[in-house]
Design an enzyme around this catalytic site. Sequence first.
Site, mmCIF file in Angstrom:
data_model
loop_
_atom_site.group_PDB
_atom_site.id
_atom_site.type_symbol
_atom_site.label_atom_id
_atom_site.label_comp_id
_atom_site.label_asym_id
_atom_site.label_seq_id
_atom_site.Cartn_x
_atom_site.Cartn_y
_atom_site.Cartn_z
ATOM 1 N N ASP A 96 0.820 -1.218 0.000
ATOM 2 C CA ASP A 96 0.000 0.000 0.000
ATOM 3 C C ASP A 96 0.854 1.268 0.000
ATOM 4 O O ASP A 96 2.006 1.268 0.441
ATOM 5 C CB ASP A 96 -0.875 0.036 1.261
ATOM 6 C CG ASP A 96 -1.968 -1.021 1.230
ATOM 7 O OD1 ASP A 96 -1.932 -1.892 0.340
ATOM 8 O OD2 ASP A 96 -2.840 -0.965 2.109
ATOM 9 N N HIS A 242 3.642 -2.218 3.274
ATOM 10 C CA HIS A 242 3.664 -0.851 2.730
ATOM 11 C C HIS A 242 5.000 -0.595 2.041
ATOM 12 O O HIS A 242 6.042 -0.564 2.717
ATOM 13 C CB HIS A 242 3.449 0.163 3.853
ATOM 14 C CG HIS A 242 2.118 0.017 4.535
ATOM 15 N ND1 HIS A 242 1.871 -0.941 5.487
ATOM 16 C CD2 HIS A 242 0.954 0.699 4.367
ATOM 17 C CE1 HIS A 242 0.612 -0.832 5.888
ATOM 18 N NE2 HIS A 242 0.032 0.145 5.227
HETATM 19 ZN ZN LIG Z 1 -2.615 3.236 3.136
#
Ligand SMILES: [Zn+2]
Length: 279
Positions: A96, A242
């Site tokens: 992400d 992430h």
């Molecule tokens: Zn996010």
Amino acid sequence: MKRRNVLHLAPGVILGATACSSGKKKAAQAASQKPLATGLNTSSAPKTQPNTQYRPPAYTQRLRNPDMNLPSEFRSATVTYNKGLSTHPYLAMTFDDGPHPQNTPRLLDMLRARNIRATFYVIGRNVDRYPHIARRIVAEGHEIGNHTYTHRKLTSLSDAQVRQEMQKTQDSIARATGVKPRTMRPPYGALHTRQRQMVFNEFNYPTIMWSVDPEDWRRPGVSVVRSRLINRAHNGAILLAHDLHAPTVDAMPGTFDGLLRKGYQFVTVSQMLTQRASV
Ligand SMILES: [Zn+2]
């Protein structure tokens, strides 16, 4: 069986003409053409043996990325998913908050070196900043998903604002890559049930959550991120990470190799959903 099977490699060079005993006439004709290749005796049975050692180059690639075709018009059956089926050793790695100018290309190199596919939930604003990286994500076979334009908490936004976050990001991704995202992930995993239904109805996006969260955004250290992902992975897992954070990307070579050693295969989120729908 006869003439149709004769393979013309070059003028005068004919293979396969003598493979069939009923094709003697044809074989004689072929022999009379005086093949150019030295040592090639076309008047008797072929001397070559089948090459049982040969494996097509894609052999290991298929093992790592099972061949799962997506329908051209992807249609999810369910509004929200946090994992796939537990019947197959498939994993969907998701990253992400990118694209990030340094970390994302570094991660793409690691994925490419292992020939494994992942899904990137990108922020529209970042796609507009780094469209070439978004293009590379898609070009290298990964899936790209909608993670809103400004990464705000959608539960505190109006329907019109949620729509705008989705639409602007979809437009940015389409502009940069030529591809329309198939799924979305809400920032912080925050999206009311009613909002999920709205996004599903209007954009055809199922909401994708996760089943394994190493909490890498807390920056617990490379080895902790790696061991959490490896130890908590399960059949059908959707793993959250992430590519915004350098230590997360640092943890990936060991994570990928550890998961491969455990026998997992990598699929994109949509592939996992397709498998879920078709079983
Ligand atoms: Zn996010």
